[in-house]
Design a protein around this motif. Structure first.
Motif, mmCIF file in Angstrom:
data_model
loop_
_atom_site.group_PDB
_atom_site.id
_atom_site.type_symbol
_atom_site.label_atom_id
_atom_site.label_comp_id
_atom_site.label_asym_id
_atom_site.label_seq_id
_atom_site.Cartn_x
_atom_site.Cartn_y
_atom_site.Cartn_z
ATOM 1 N N LEU A 31 10.842 37.297 37.985
ATOM 2 C CA LEU A 31 11.311 35.894 37.785
ATOM 3 C C LEU A 31 11.090 35.465 39.250
ATOM 4 N N GLU A 32 10.950 36.154 40.346
ATOM 5 C CA GLU A 32 10.616 35.636 41.556
ATOM 6 C C GLU A 32 9.257 35.081 41.625
ATOM 7 N N GLN A 33 8.537 36.249 41.369
ATOM 8 C CA GLN A 33 7.052 35.903 40.918
ATOM 9 C C GLN A 33 6.556 34.495 40.191
ATOM 10 N N ALA A 34 7.296 34.490 39.036
ATOM 11 C CA ALA A 34 6.836 33.624 38.210
ATOM 12 C C ALA A 34 7.165 32.068 38.701
ATOM 13 N N ARG A 38 5.035 28.779 39.964
ATOM 14 C CA ARG A 38 5.315 27.467 39.655
ATOM 15 C C ARG A 38 5.137 26.533 40.975
ATOM 16 N N LEU A 39 5.609 27.156 42.008
ATOM 17 C CA LEU A 39 5.624 26.265 43.180
ATOM 18 C C LEU A 39 4.195 26.265 43.618
ATOM 19 N N LEU A 43 2.356 22.887 44.194
ATOM 20 C CA LEU A 43 1.700 22.263 45.351
ATOM 21 C C LEU A 43 0.436 21.928 45.352
ATOM 22 N N ASP A 44 -0.380 22.421 44.466
ATOM 23 C CA ASP A 44 -1.944 22.195 44.253
ATOM 24 C C ASP A 44 -1.837 20.825 43.558
ATOM 25 N N ALA A 45 -0.794 20.547 42.477
ATOM 26 C CA ALA A 45 -1.044 19.220 41.825
ATOM 27 C C ALA A 45 -0.386 18.218 42.210
ATOM 28 N N GLN A 46 0.968 18.421 42.928
ATOM 29 C CA GLN A 46 1.641 17.264 43.422
ATOM 30 C C GLN A 46 2.158 17.258 44.730
ATOM 31 N N GLY A 47 2.080 18.390 45.459
ATOM 32 C CA GLY A 47 2.674 18.500 46.839
ATOM 33 C C GLY A 47 3.880 19.109 46.849
ATOM 34 N N PRO A 48 4.625 19.140 47.985
ATOM 35 C CA PRO A 48 5.958 19.861 48.027
ATOM 36 C C PRO A 48 7.024 18.799 47.095
ATOM 37 N N PRO A 49 7.927 19.563 46.667
ATOM 38 C CA PRO A 49 9.020 18.655 45.739
ATOM 39 C C PRO A 49 9.744 17.844 46.823
ATOM 40 N N SER A 50 10.275 16.641 46.438
ATOM 41 C CA SER A 50 11.096 15.939 47.333
ATOM 42 C C SER A 50 12.169 16.576 47.820
ATOM 43 N N ASP A 51 12.964 17.262 46.693
ATOM 44 C CA ASP A 51 14.183 18.091 46.990
ATOM 45 C C ASP A 51 13.950 19.460 46.502
ATOM 46 N N PRO A 52 13.502 20.516 47.549
ATOM 47 C CA PRO A 52 13.017 21.807 47.367
ATOM 48 C C PRO A 52 14.109 22.520 46.624
ATOM 49 N N ALA A 53 15.142 22.518 47.188
ATOM 50 C CA ALA A 53 16.514 23.235 46.682
ATOM 51 C C ALA A 53 16.790 22.834 45.192
ATOM 52 N N THR A 59 13.927 25.266 38.326
ATOM 53 C CA THR A 59 12.943 25.995 38.172
ATOM 54 C C THR A 59 13.155 27.769 37.686
ATOM 55 N N VAL A 60 14.278 28.086 38.434
ATOM 56 C CA VAL A 60 14.900 29.574 38.452
ATOM 57 C C VAL A 60 15.268 29.452 37.100
#
Length: 171
Positions: A31-34, A38-39, A43-53, A59-60
């Motif tokens: 699950l962690e790897q999946a 996704r992250l 990151l490649d497509a849109q950059g870091p999420p605005s609210d990472p938590a 996503t989990v």
């Protein structure tokens, strides 16, 4: 915020979210790897999420649902799957391949139309004598004697290549 800082920030949070979502799971690493995949895709497509938590928690949950649905459909084999319904032995498979290569090499050295005739006889399409005769442009009646001559030549070639090193009866 750099990618490395996003990953470093999310690492402990990811481990906690996975433990909460899959308590007692044997393989939380899947699950962690999946989620890491996704992250990286994000990151490649849109950059870091605005609210990472919040992104991480959502996503989990989504990946855990996907893994649970997949696990319901998957059934483990009781034993390793057999190759072609037979017990698969890598050594026997390698030896069979070597025998096939030796045979093909010997067939290619046959004289006249023997290579084409033997190839037709060995065809996985299981051709009839009529089909072989038509393919080779010869009469069906001469196919048998020609086959016998070609197989005799093939036996002599193979006997010379795989001749035993010691005489029979002598150790």
């Amino acid at each position: 915020m750099t990618y490395d800082s996003v990953i470093d920030t999310l690492r402990p949070l990811l481990a906690a979210e996975v433990r909460a979502e899959l308590p007692g799971a044997a393989e939380p690493g899947d699950l962690e790897q999946a989620v890491w995949v996704r992250l990286l895709e994000r990151l490649d497509a849109q950059g870091p999420p605005s609210d990472p938590a919040a992104w991480l928690a959502a996503t989990v949950r989504a990946e855990a649902r996907l893994q649970r649905r997949t696990a319901v459909r998957e059934q483990a084999y009781a034993t390793e799957p057999a190759a072609d319904g037979l017990d698969f032995d890598p050594e026997q498979h390698a030896l069979a391949g070597e025998r096939a290569r030796t045979l093909r090499a010997a067939v290619s050295r046959l004289p006249g139309r023997c290579p084409r005739l033997i190839d037709a006889l060995l065809s996985p399409h299981d051709l009839t004598y009529r089909e072989i005769a038509g393919e080779l442009g010869m009469s069906q009646g001469s196919l048998g004697p020609e086959r016998s001559r070609c197989l005799g030549c093939l036996r002599r070639i193979l006997a010379a290549e795989v001749a035993p090193t010691a005489r029979r009866g002598k150790g």
